[in-house]
Motif scaffolding. Structure first.
Motif, PDB file in Angstrom:
ATOM      1  N   THR A 166     -88.152 101.127 -62.389  1.00  0.00           N
ATOM      2  CA  THR A 166     -87.650 101.984 -63.467  1.00  0.00           C
ATOM      3  C   THR A 166     -86.564 102.936 -62.974  1.00  0.00           C
ATOM      4  O   THR A 166     -85.685 103.332 -63.745  1.00  0.00           O
ATOM      5  N   GLN A 167     -86.606 103.281 -61.690  1.00  0.00           N
ATOM      6  CA  GLN A 167     -85.599 104.176 -61.124  1.00  0.00           C
ATOM      7  C   GLN A 167     -84.427 103.429 -60.499  1.00  0.00           C
ATOM      8  O   GLN A 167     -83.475 104.052 -60.026  1.00  0.00           O
ATOM      9  N   GLY A 168     -84.518 102.102 -60.511  1.00  0.00           N
ATOM     10  CA  GLY A 168     -83.450 101.303 -59.921  1.00  0.00           C
ATOM     11  C   GLY A 168     -83.360 101.441 -58.416  1.00  0.00           C
ATOM     12  O   GLY A 168     -82.266 101.361 -57.833  1.00  0.00           O
ATOM     13  N   ILE A 169     -84.513 101.643 -57.775  1.00  0.00           N
ATOM     14  CA  ILE A 169     -84.542 101.837 -56.325  1.00  0.00           C
ATOM     15  C   ILE A 169     -84.938 100.523 -55.649  1.00  0.00           C
ATOM     16  O   ILE A 169     -85.931  99.907 -56.007  1.00  0.00           O
ATOM     17  N   ARG A 171     -86.451  98.381 -52.566  1.00  0.00           N
ATOM     18  CA  ARG A 171     -87.538  98.665 -51.626  1.00  0.00           C
ATOM     19  C   ARG A 171     -87.000  99.058 -50.251  1.00  0.00           C
ATOM     20  O   ARG A 171     -87.487 100.014 -49.639  1.00  0.00           O
ATOM     21  N   ALA A 172     -85.992  98.327 -49.765  1.00  0.00           N
ATOM     22  CA  ALA A 172     -85.452  98.605 -48.434  1.00  0.00           C
ATOM     23  C   ALA A 172     -84.868 100.015 -48.381  1.00  0.00           C
ATOM     24  O   ALA A 172     -85.043 100.739 -47.386  1.00  0.00           O
ATOM     25  N   ASP A 173     -84.192 100.411 -49.441  1.00  0.00           N
ATOM     26  CA  ASP A 173     -83.606 101.753 -49.480  1.00  0.00           C
ATOM     27  C   ASP A 173     -84.692 102.820 -49.528  1.00  0.00           C
ATOM     28  O   ASP A 173     -84.578 103.869 -48.877  1.00  0.00           O
ATOM     29  N   PHE A 174     -85.741 102.546 -50.314  1.00  0.00           N
ATOM     30  CA  PHE A 174     -86.841 103.506 -50.409  1.00  0.00           C
ATOM     31  C   PHE A 174     -87.511 103.696 -49.061  1.00  0.00           C
ATOM     32  O   PHE A 174     -87.776 104.823 -48.629  1.00  0.00           O
ATOM     33  N   LEU A 175     -87.797 102.579 -48.366  1.00  0.00           N
ATOM     34  CA  LEU A 175     -88.480 102.660 -47.077  1.00  0.00           C
ATOM     35  C   LEU A 175     -87.593 103.330 -46.035  1.00  0.00           C
ATOM     36  O   LEU A 175     -88.087 104.075 -45.171  1.00  0.00           O
ATOM     37  N   GLN A 176     -86.297 103.070 -46.097  1.00  0.00           N
ATOM     38  CA  GLN A 176     -85.390 103.718 -45.168  1.00  0.00           C
ATOM     39  C   GLN A 176     -85.386 105.232 -45.381  1.00  0.00           C
ATOM     40  O   GLN A 176     -85.427 106.019 -44.424  1.00  0.00           O
ATOM     41  N   GLY A 177     -85.360 105.632 -46.654  1.00  0.00           N
ATOM     42  CA  GLY A 177     -85.400 107.064 -46.963  1.00  0.00           C
ATOM     43  C   GLY A 177     -86.697 107.698 -46.525  1.00  0.00           C
ATOM     44  O   GLY A 177     -86.712 108.832 -46.003  1.00  0.00           O
ATOM     45  N   LEU A 178     -87.807 106.973 -46.738  1.00  0.00           N
ATOM     46  CA  LEU A 178     -89.117 107.483 -46.320  1.00  0.00           C
ATOM     47  C   LEU A 178     -89.179 107.620 -44.805  1.00  0.00           C
ATOM     48  O   LEU A 178     -89.676 108.627 -44.284  1.00  0.00           O
ATOM     49  N   SER A 179     -88.673 106.627 -44.111  1.00  0.00           N
ATOM     50  CA  SER A 179     -88.666 106.661 -42.657  1.00  0.00           C
ATOM     51  C   SER A 179     -87.860 107.844 -42.135  1.00  0.00           C
ATOM     52  O   SER A 179     -88.295 108.560 -41.219  1.00  0.00           O
TER      53      SER A 179
END
Length: 234
Positions: A166-169, A171-179
């Protein structure tokens, strides 16, 4: 000779409960729980709400029936493993994938405690727990632990995936940001979380899920071993 006009069957006569449920699943998958209304369902099935109410009384009943269909298909598709543990792993992974593909299933199951969808999962796990030789008095605890883990982790994973979509995120970008965020935590206050930062970039949700199932199964086996030793020593 006067011939009788051929009557046209009423639409609701050809409208089965299964057709309603299948259409509901399509709506739920495309629009979520908020998109499942009797009006939207009527439009999809080209019929009136009354014909649907003939088969399904309430939206909650419809959600339960839709989730039951998904669970029944998942349980039926589970390949029986060489061991009870392998079968539990296969069933658990099937549930994980089903909830991921149909994110609404998790909340639907939470709203239907003790009803048929849950009973199907309990039965599937319970038969294997029994086959593992777990004593009767301990079987529910083992089943409950597995059930809670499957629904909890599966539901959270689906919620995360749904949020990302829904946010257009990606997965790879989300995990990179989390890391990146975890790597910047205070080393004294969050040493463990910070140590995991590098793993966050490439971790596999399904593999992590199965690892948790294996931990629970190992715990059950360990308890069985302790009980067997106690029986021998006494």
């Amino acid at each position: 000779m006067v011939t009788k006009a051929r009557s046209t069957p009423r639409r609701e006569d050809s409208l089965s409960r299964d057709r309603i449920i299948d259409a509901s699943i399509e709506l739920l998958d495309s629009s979520g729980e908020g998109g499942l209304t009797f009006r939207a369902l009527s439009e999809r099935l080209a019929t009136g709400p009354g014909a649907i109410y003939w088969h399904i009384a309430h939206k909650s009943d419809l959600l339960t029936a839709a989730s039951d269909t998904i669970i029944a298909r998942t349980v039926a598709a589970t390949v029986v493993g060489a061991t009870p543990q392998a079968t539990i792993r296969a069933l658990a992974l099937g549930m994980f994938d089903a909830i991921d593909a149909h994110p609404w299933v998790g909340s639907a199951l939470a709203s239907a405690p003790g009803q048929l969808p849950i009973v199907r999962i309990v039965e599937g796990i319970g038969q294997q727990v029994h086959a593992m030789g777990v004593p009767d008095r301990q079987q529910w605890a083992a089943v409950s632990a597995l059930l809670s883990y499957i629904l909890g982790v599966g539901g959270q994973n689906a919620a995360n995936s749904q949020f990302a979509r829904t946010q257009g995120i990606h997965r790879a970008d989300f995990l990179q940001g989390l890391s990146t965020a975890w790597s910047q935590l205070d080393a004294a206050e969050y040493p463990f979380a910070r140590s995991l930062a590098g793993q966050m970039r490439t971790h596999d949700d399904r593999a992590d899920f199965l690892a948790g199932i294996d931990f629970i199964l190992s715990g059950i086996a360990s308890q069985q071993s302790r009980l067997a030793k106690n029986v021998v020593t006494t």
